[in-house]
Design an enzyme around this catalytic site. Structure first.
Site, PDB file in Angstrom:
ATOM      1  N   PHE A   1     -34.880  16.050   1.149  1.00 59.24           N
ATOM      2  CA  PHE A   1     -35.752  15.209   0.340  1.00 59.24           C
ATOM      3  C   PHE A   1     -37.179  15.354   0.847  1.00 59.24           C
ATOM      4  CE2 PHE A   1     -35.322  11.493  -2.595  1.00 59.24           C
ATOM      5  CZ  PHE A   1     -34.188  11.917  -3.256  1.00 59.24           C
TER       6      PHE A   1
ATOM      7  N   ASP B   1     -42.444 -10.905 -11.293  1.00 58.63           N
ATOM      8  CA  ASP B   1     -42.583 -12.350 -11.538  1.00 58.63           C
ATOM      9  C   ASP B   1     -42.824 -13.154 -10.260  1.00 58.63           C
ATOM     10  OD1 ASP B   1     -41.668 -11.256 -13.851  1.00 58.63           O
ATOM     11  OD2 ASP B   1     -39.815 -12.430 -13.969  1.00 58.63           O
TER      12      ASP B   1
ATOM     13  N   GLN C   1     -47.020   3.808  -5.711  1.00 58.64           N
ATOM     14  CA  GLN C   1     -46.661   5.228  -5.722  1.00 58.64           C
ATOM     15  C   GLN C   1     -46.473   5.792  -7.130  1.00 58.64           C
ATOM     16  OE1 GLN C   1     -42.604   6.624  -4.177  1.00 58.64           O
ATOM     17  NE2 GLN C   1     -44.031   7.559  -2.758  1.00 58.64           N
TER      18      GLN C   1
ATOM     19  N   HIS D   1     -44.737   8.845  -8.774  1.00 60.91           N
ATOM     20  CA  HIS D   1     -43.766   9.899  -8.476  1.00 60.91           C
ATOM     21  C   HIS D   1     -44.178  11.139  -9.259  1.00 60.91           C
ATOM     22  CE1 HIS D   1     -40.015  12.091  -8.208  1.00 60.91           C
ATOM     23  NE2 HIS D   1     -39.534  11.200  -7.375  1.00 60.91           N
TER      24      HIS D   1
ATOM     25  N   LEU E   1     -37.472   9.054 -14.620  1.00 59.80           N
ATOM     26  CA  LEU E   1     -37.567   9.789 -13.362  1.00 59.80           C
ATOM     27  C   LEU E   1     -36.647  10.998 -13.295  1.00 59.80           C
ATOM     28  CD1 LEU E   1     -39.113   9.284 -10.663  1.00 59.80           C
ATOM     29  CD2 LEU E   1     -36.848   8.920  -9.736  1.00 59.80           C
TER      30      LEU E   1
ATOM     31  N   THR F   1     -35.303  13.014 -10.277  1.00 56.85           N
ATOM     32  CA  THR F   1     -35.260  12.813  -8.831  1.00 56.85           C
ATOM     33  C   THR F   1     -35.808  14.000  -8.034  1.00 56.85           C
ATOM     34  OG1 THR F   1     -33.810  12.544  -6.927  1.00 56.85           O
ATOM     35  CG2 THR F   1     -32.817  13.527  -8.857  1.00 56.85           C
ATOM     36  N   GLU F   2     -36.355  13.639  -6.882  1.00 53.72           N
ATOM     37  CA  GLU F   2     -36.828  14.619  -5.926  1.00 53.72           C
ATOM     38  C   GLU F   2     -35.698  15.540  -5.466  1.00 53.72           C
ATOM     39  OE1 GLU F   2     -39.877  12.705  -3.566  1.00 53.72           O
ATOM     40  OE2 GLU F   2     -38.646  13.252  -1.859  1.00 53.72           O
TER      41      GLU F   2
ATOM     42  N   ARG G   1     -44.737  12.487  -1.761  1.00 51.31           N
ATOM     43  CA  ARG G   1     -44.986  12.301  -3.191  1.00 51.31           C
ATOM     44  C   ARG G   1     -46.451  12.213  -3.562  1.00 51.31           C
ATOM     45  NH1 ARG G   1     -40.016   8.110  -4.233  1.00 51.31           N
ATOM     46  NH2 ARG G   1     -38.437   9.750  -4.135  1.00 51.31           N
TER      47      ARG G   1
ATOM     48  N   HIS H   1     -44.165   4.460 -10.124  1.00 46.79           N
ATOM     49  CA  HIS H   1     -42.805   4.440  -9.607  1.00 46.79           C
ATOM     50  C   HIS H   1     -42.493   3.296  -8.655  1.00 46.79           C
ATOM     51  CE1 HIS H   1     -38.972   6.103  -8.578  1.00 46.79           C
ATOM     52  NE2 HIS H   1     -39.290   6.315  -7.314  1.00 46.79           N
TER      53      HIS H   1
ATOM     54  N   GLU I   1     -38.010  -4.078  -2.788  1.00 47.32           N
ATOM     55  CA  GLU I   1     -39.290  -3.527  -3.236  1.00 47.32           C
ATOM     56  C   GLU I   1     -40.394  -4.571  -3.342  1.00 47.32           C
ATOM     57  OE1 GLU I   1     -38.987  -0.730  -6.435  1.00 47.32           O
ATOM     58  OE2 GLU I   1     -41.144  -0.797  -6.829  1.00 47.32           O
TER      59      GLU I   1
ATOM     60  N   ARG J   1     -44.477   5.789   0.251  1.00 41.41           N
ATOM     61  CA  ARG J   1     -43.081   5.757   0.680  1.00 41.41           C
ATOM     62  C   ARG J   1     -42.425   7.123   0.564  1.00 41.41           C
ATOM     63  NH1 ARG J   1     -38.161   5.424  -2.021  1.00 41.41           N
ATOM     64  NH2 ARG J   1     -39.049   4.972  -4.061  1.00 41.41           N
TER      65      ARG J   1
ATOM     66  N   SER K   1     -36.326   3.664   0.238  1.00 41.05           N
ATOM     67  CA  SER K   1     -36.333   2.338  -0.371  1.00 41.05           C
ATOM     68  C   SER K   1     -34.943   1.720  -0.393  1.00 41.05           C
ATOM     69  CB  SER K   1     -36.886   2.385  -1.800  1.00 41.05           C
ATOM     70  OG  SER K   1     -36.660   1.151  -2.420  1.00 41.05           O
ATOM     71  N   LEU K   2     -33.973   2.522  -0.814  1.00 45.72           N
ATOM     72  CA  LEU K   2     -32.600   2.008  -0.788  1.00 45.72           C
ATOM     73  C   LEU K   2     -32.272   1.590   0.641  1.00 45.72           C
ATOM     74  CD1 LEU K   2     -30.863   4.645  -3.105  1.00 45.72           C
ATOM     75  CD2 LEU K   2     -31.374   2.255  -3.647  1.00 45.72           C
TER      76      LEU K   2
HETATM   77  C1  LIG Z   1     -35.624   5.837 -11.370  1.00 43.49           C
HETATM   78  C2  LIG Z   1     -35.705   5.444  -9.929  1.00 43.49           C
HETATM   79  C3  LIG Z   1     -35.088   6.237  -8.963  1.00 43.49           C
HETATM   80  C4  LIG Z   1     -35.149   5.872  -7.615  1.00 43.49           C
HETATM   81  N1  LIG Z   1     -34.502   6.649  -6.693  1.00 43.49           N
HETATM   82  C5  LIG Z   1     -34.502   6.250  -5.403  1.00 43.49           C
HETATM   83  C6  LIG Z   1     -33.769   6.986  -4.424  1.00 43.49           C
HETATM   84  O1  LIG Z   1     -33.140   7.992  -4.708  1.00 43.49           O
HETATM   85  N2  LIG Z   1     -33.783   6.540  -3.146  1.00 43.49           N
HETATM   86  C7  LIG Z   1     -34.459   5.412  -2.791  1.00 43.49           C
HETATM   87  O2  LIG Z   1     -34.399   5.050  -1.628  1.00 43.49           O
HETATM   88  N3  LIG Z   1     -35.139   4.702  -3.696  1.00 43.49           N
HETATM   89  C8  LIG Z   1     -35.185   5.097  -4.991  1.00 43.49           C
HETATM   90  N4  LIG Z   1     -35.884   4.365  -5.909  1.00 43.49           N
HETATM   91  C9  LIG Z   1     -36.511   3.110  -5.501  1.00 43.49           C
HETATM   92  C10 LIG Z   1     -35.475   2.039  -5.403  1.00 43.49           C
HETATM   93  O3  LIG Z   1     -34.430   2.295  -6.289  1.00 43.49           O
HETATM   94  C11 LIG Z   1     -36.024   0.666  -5.726  1.00 43.49           C
HETATM   95  O4  LIG Z   1     -37.175   0.450  -4.998  1.00 43.49           O
HETATM   96  C12 LIG Z   1     -35.008  -0.387  -5.355  1.00 43.49           C
HETATM   97  O5  LIG Z   1     -33.790  -0.124  -5.986  1.00 43.49           O
HETATM   98  C13 LIG Z   1     -35.480  -1.772  -5.675  1.00 43.49           C
HETATM   99  O6  LIG Z   1     -34.413  -2.657  -5.408  1.00 43.49           O
HETATM  100  P1  LIG Z   1     -34.589  -4.214  -5.357  1.00 43.49           P
HETATM  101  O7  LIG Z   1     -33.286  -4.756  -4.936  1.00 43.49           O
HETATM  102  O8  LIG Z   1     -35.780  -4.535  -4.571  1.00 43.49           O
HETATM  103  O9  LIG Z   1     -34.883  -4.612  -6.871  1.00 43.49           O
HETATM  104  P2  LIG Z   1     -34.054  -4.386  -8.222  1.00 43.49           P
HETATM  105  O10 LIG Z   1     -32.854  -3.554  -8.027  1.00 43.49           O
HETATM  106  O11 LIG Z   1     -35.031  -3.981  -9.242  1.00 43.49           O
HETATM  107  O12 LIG Z   1     -33.523  -5.823  -8.535  1.00 43.49           O
HETATM  108  C14 LIG Z   1     -34.365  -6.862  -8.893  1.00 43.49           C
HETATM  109  C15 LIG Z   1     -33.529  -8.045  -9.267  1.00 43.49           C
HETATM  110  O13 LIG Z   1     -34.353  -9.161  -9.364  1.00 43.49           O
HETATM  111  C16 LIG Z   1     -34.049  -9.872 -10.521  1.00 43.49           C
HETATM  112  N5  LIG Z   1     -35.254 -10.591 -10.957  1.00 43.49           N
HETATM  113  C17 LIG Z   1     -36.510 -10.112 -11.130  1.00 43.49           C
HETATM  114  N6  LIG Z   1     -37.334 -11.090 -11.515  1.00 43.49           N
HETATM  115  C18 LIG Z   1     -36.604 -12.218 -11.579  1.00 43.49           C
HETATM  116  C19 LIG Z   1     -36.875 -13.558 -11.908  1.00 43.49           C
HETATM  117  N7  LIG Z   1     -38.079 -13.956 -12.291  1.00 43.49           N
HETATM  118  N8  LIG Z   1     -35.867 -14.450 -11.862  1.00 43.49           N
HETATM  119  C20 LIG Z   1     -34.616 -14.064 -11.512  1.00 43.49           C
HETATM  120  N9  LIG Z   1     -34.305 -12.811 -11.196  1.00 43.49           N
HETATM  121  C21 LIG Z   1     -35.286 -11.903 -11.224  1.00 43.49           C
HETATM  122  C22 LIG Z   1     -33.561  -8.853 -11.511  1.00 43.49           C
HETATM  123  O14 LIG Z   1     -32.709  -9.459 -12.439  1.00 43.49           O
HETATM  124  C23 LIG Z   1     -32.818  -7.901 -10.603  1.00 43.49           C
HETATM  125  O15 LIG Z   1     -31.493  -8.313 -10.456  1.00 43.49           O
HETATM  126  C24 LIG Z   1     -35.850   4.725  -7.254  1.00 43.49           C
HETATM  127  C25 LIG Z   1     -36.482   3.944  -8.212  1.00 43.49           C
HETATM  128  C26 LIG Z   1     -36.427   4.297  -9.544  1.00 43.49           C
HETATM  129  C27 LIG Z   1     -37.138   3.468 -10.554  1.00 43.49           C
END
Ligand SMILES: Cc1cc2nc3c(=O)[nH]c(=O)nc-3n(C[C@H](O)[C@H](O)[C@H](O)COP(=O)(O)OP(=O)(O)OC[C@H]3O[C@@H](n4cnc5c(N)ncnc54)[C@H](O)[C@@H]3O)c2cc1C
Ligand code: SF4
Ligand code: FES
Lengths: 234, 580
Positions: B98, B199, B218, B220, B230, B232-233, B264, B351, B382, B393, B398-399
């Site tokens: 990656f 939010d 960022q 991408h 997206l 992926t990388e 990136r 991204h 995030e 990043r 991020s995961l």
């Molecule tokens: C297409 C794509 C590919 C990616 N690929 C990778 C990868 O390969 N490796 C990597 O490490 N990272 C990757 N990333 C980044 C990573 O996936 C994200 O940064 C990460 O999944 C964010 O997770 P999270 O749990 O913070 O938020 P999310 O998974 O977005 O979850 C947010 C949650 O909050 C809830 N929520 C939001 N606002 C409110 C509110 N007001 N009230 C109640 N609930 C709310 C939503 O319902 C949701 O359940 C990728 C991102 C994208 C977009």
């Protein structure tokens, strides 16, 4: 840009006695998603049109709906495939909440009954991963793709006839664990799926396989579970 | 992840505006980084260095070390929860290359990213949700949090809007964890879901609490042409190369060592510069990402790229199809092309938010630039800024960040909550406050469309506050955003129904995004240097003497913004010039 007609089944429980059809004419490209048109209507024509959606590229499972008689994700269905005149209804077999939004709870309830989580009686190694061969991993690869969109279950005549039928999606979820070499919960799951509202309600109609937006061979998975039940009771 | 840990010990409610499995984590494709060394030599210290370098030295190095060290155990833990990782021929977790992840000795790309086909995020999300079901965690699905409750300087709960009924509910809590993801929808071309609107970040700002490093967002390099979806990388990890209209593999010029696998920000800027030089394909604003075996194998030969067994690397169409199944599906569905036969048209796409809610290593939230802890509040994922990602990043971090710090936060919440009584709240007052906000939207006599406002904001931000920035562009953005905020005060929402009124909620979200956009533009305007994702045409170099510091931005009640700063924690890795 071309003119398209979207005929949408509308229902708002706070004011409508029963559902009705409404037509919208929008301009859209061949390569536009049906979801693009629905968003356009919601944002610029009629703000009350209601549907769930999130990722907009077929991975979150929010926007399964019945489009020209087929269950599709609106974000994965393009006008060039669906045609210029599009009829859109909510998924069949689940109670309608409003417009294209259905109550997912009965569906999720079936999902939860199949013990849709990893069960292991052997403790994991104290350091490192459990081993699994590439071949063992491959056996259940297809069913790991499920996004719980309900397109399969709500296209199944057996489910329409009897809402208690657990439905193809829950069977897919069970399959994912039953055939995972690391999992020990198969017996319990096969027991649940072997009962009257389990796999035997499947009549091998293939609607589910045709509906699955993730390309999962749903009927095949159901068949493999059926076979496993037969073997386990021998 | 946090809920799994708290759910086993204390009463836990997970409140989500979506069904949890619809969260955008499910979209993450490539994988999760951890120096397991399953396929070749690797060390968590290398991972830490790469992360710091990737972040252009703005990362706090103490927390980076924690993340990279914890990474190994947490990936095993996920595997023990049943996560179906791809496997190596020895049956271990499979790993891939990656961007920015390197062997620190040879400087070449290292196989560190643990993956489950190209749907690793989907598998993580599913696995964690499944474990929550197993452990009977309480879910409040389709409840949208619309305010936080603060009393005596402590967070004591949330106000949530039940989407089904339109009712407001108060959740009285001893501890609240915010894990609401990013806000890519502030930009018009993005890989983010429609629901990623930041939010809770906006709610915190409005309650007087700051956001850290908001200028670092960022882009991408490889979003699908026009759609922003997206790619992926991992495509480049498996050998894919970027090609301009002259058929040139241009990354050679920008990053001679790792080429297409530079970090990136570097690759996105390179694409922009190619486009600016008129080298977009067919004169349009995109370049090609080529993963056809013919091209890839050609460059493997040219680079003398070797596999771990020392043999020349090579790929086949079947291999690409298997490793990049979802990518192939997106390309076929939306563009009608087959990546094993045709190059993919791509350009940068908004991204990931490096900035966000300032937190400590155990996910406790800070209320100011002096790292004062805001009791009762935690944040991970995030939306938070710990800060491990600094100014940019690395892919697959991020995961990792969200599971590592979700778990740490969960642990600490359990301890802290157990020692605490419920603090007093005035539930009615909390509800009245939100009700007034919503009534103002519903009863507004205005005629402005919130959707038009959102669209204008998105286009503005994509034009002026994206890959390259100028003082004039950002000043213009700040002025225009203020006007949009004015217009937002008299918007029109036609739907007054109590049942599933998404029009109302989406309008409210536009208000949230306007605040985040403004704070982003202001923070960016103030930072007079180029670092990571923040690249200025008028200040082209990194300036450690003046700017090796985090921005801490406050939104004042009169709408103005106050910027403060705090130092970056540097442990082992002294800032150096960044070359790939
Ligand atoms: C297409 C794509 C590919 C990616 N690929 C990778 C990868 O390969 N490796 C990597 O490490 N990272 C990757 N990333 C980044 C990573 O996936 C994200 O940064 C990460 O999944 C964010 O997770 P999270 O749990 O913070 O938020 P999310 O998974 O977005 O979850 C947010 C949650 O909050 C809830 N929520 C939001 N606002 C409110 C509110 N007001 N009230 C109640 N609930 C709310 C939503 O319902 C949701 O359940 C990728 C991102 C994208 C977009
Ligand atoms: S099996 Fe396919 S159609 Fe059925 S719920 Fe899963 S993804 Fe949807
Ligand atoms: S919006 Fe996510 S699947 Fe369609």
């Amino acid at each position: 840009m071309k003119k398209r007609t979207l005929k949408i089944k509308r229902f708002n429980p706070t004011k409508d006695k029963k559902p009705y059809w409404q037509e919208f004419v929008v301009e859209a490209e061949d390569t536009d998603r049906i979801l693009d048109a629905l968003n356009h209507i919601k944002w610029y024509v009629d703000g009350s049109l209601t549907m769930r959606r999130s990722c907009a590229h077929g991975i979150c499972g929010s926007d399964a709906m019945c489009i020209n008689g087929k269950n599709l994700l609106a974000c994965k269905a393009l006008f060039k495939e669906v045609g210029d005149d599009v009829t859109i209804e909510p998924l069949a077999g689940l109670p309608v909440i409003r417009d294209l939004v259905v109550d997912m709870e009965p569906f999720m309830e079936h999902y939860r009954t199949v013990l849709p989580y990893f069960i292991s009686e052997t403790p994991p190694p104290s350091y490192g991963e459990r081993l699994q061969s590439i071949e063992e991993r491959k056996i259940f690869d297809d069913t790991t793709k499920c996004i719980l969109c309900a397109a399969c279950t709500t296209s199944c005549p057996s489910f329409w006839a009897r809402g208690e039928y657990i439905g193809p999606s829950a069977i897919v979820q069970a399959h994912r664990f039953i055939f995972d070499s690391r999992d020990d919960g198969a017996a319990a799951r096969l027991d649940i799926l072997g009962n009257a509202d389990g796999v035997w309600r499947c009549r091998t109609i293939y609607n589910c396989t045709n509906a699955c937006p993730r390309g999962i061979e749903v009927t095949k998975a159901v068949g493999e579970v059926k076979k496993e039940i037969l073997f386990s009771t021998l | 992840m946090a809920a799994l840990y708290t759910g086993k010990e204390v009463d836990t409610a997970v409140i989500s505006k979506l069904y949890p499995t619809r969260s955008h984590t499910g979209a993450a494709q490539g994988g999760i980084g951890a120096a397991l060394g399953n396929l070749e030599e690797d060390h968590w210290e290398w991972h830490a260095f790469d992360t710091v370098k990737g972040g252009d030295y703005l990362s706090d190095q103490d927390v980076v070390e924690v993340m990279c060290k914890d990474a190994i155990d947490i990936v095993y833990e996920l595997e023990h929860m049943g996560l179906p990782f791809d496997r190596t021929s020895e049956g271990r977790i499979s790993q891939r290359r990656f961007g920015g992840h390197t062997n620190n000795k040879t400087k070449k790309a290292v196989m560190r990213t643990c993956n489950a086909a190209d749907r690793t995020g989907h598998m993580i999300l599913q696995t964690l949700y499944q474990q929550c079901i197993k452990n009977n965690v309480n879910f409040f699905d389709e409840f949208q949090v619309v305010d936080l409750i603060f009393e005596e300087g402590e967070c004591r709960g949330v106000v949530a809007y039940e989407i089904l009924t339109g009712e407001l509910h108060v959740f009285h809590a001893k501890g609240v964890m915010i894990a609401t993801g990013g806000w890519g929808r502030v930009w018009s071309v993005t890989s983010n879901a429609l629901t990623l609107t930041g939010d809770l970040n906006a709610i915190l700002l409005r309650n007087g609490y700051p956001m850290e490093d908001m200028e670092f967002f960022q882009f991408h390099p490889t979003g699908l042409h026009k759609l922003g979806i997206l790619i992926t990388e991992a495509v480049r990890g498996e050998g894919g190369v970027l090609i301009n209209s002259e058929g040139e593999r241009f990354m050679n010029r920008y990053a001679p060592t790792v080429k297409d696998l530079a970090s990136r920000d570097v690759v996105s800027r390179a694409i922009y510069l190619e486009l600016q030089a008129g080298k977009g394909i067919n004169g349009e604003r995109y370049v090609h990402l080529d993963i056809t075996p013919e091209t890839v194998n050609h460059y493997f030969k040219e680079d003398d790229a070797r596999a771990v067994d020392g043999k020349l690397r090579s790929i086949t169409a079947e291999y690409v199809q298997e490793k990049l199944e979802d990518i192939s599906d997106f390309c076929e569905t939306y563009l009608g092309i087959e990546p094993t036969k045709d190059p993919i048209p791509v350009h940068p796409t908004a991204h990931y938010a490096m900035g966000g809610i300032p937190t400590d290593v155990d996910s406790r939230v800070f209320s100011d630039e002096n790292n004062t802890i805001l009791s009762g509040l935690y944040s991970a994922g995030e939306c938070a800024c710990i800060s491990v990602h600094g100014a940019n990043r690395l892919g697959s971090n991020s995961l990792l960040d969200l599971v590592v710090f979700g778990k740490r936060g969960g642990h600490v919440m359990v301890q802290e909550v157990k020692e605490k009584e419920f603090g007093k709240i005035d539930a009615q007052k909390a509800i009245d406050k939100v009700q007034a906000e919503f009534d103002a939207i519903l009863n507004s006599k205005g005629q402005n469309s919130p959707n038009e406002i959102r669209e204008e904001m998105q286009i503005l931000m994509t034009d002026k506050v994206s890959v390259f920035r100028t003082k004039e562009g950002m000043q213009e953005s700040v002025a225009k955003l203020r006007k949009l905020k004015e217009r937002f005060k008299s918007i029109k929402v036609s739907d007054t129904s109590k049942c599933f009124n998404l029009e109302l909620l989406e309008a409210w979200e536009v208000g949230c995004m306007l605040d985040l956009a403004l704070v982003t533009a202001k923070s960016a305007l103030a930072r007079q240097e180029s670092r990571g994702a923040h690249a200025r045409e008028d200040y082209t170099e990194r300036d450690d003497a003046n700017w090796l510091k985090h921005t801490i931005a406050f939104l004042n009640s009169d709408g103005s913004i106050t910027l403060k700063y705090k130092p970056v924690t540097v442990t082992k890795y002294k800032p150096q010039k960044r070359v790939y």
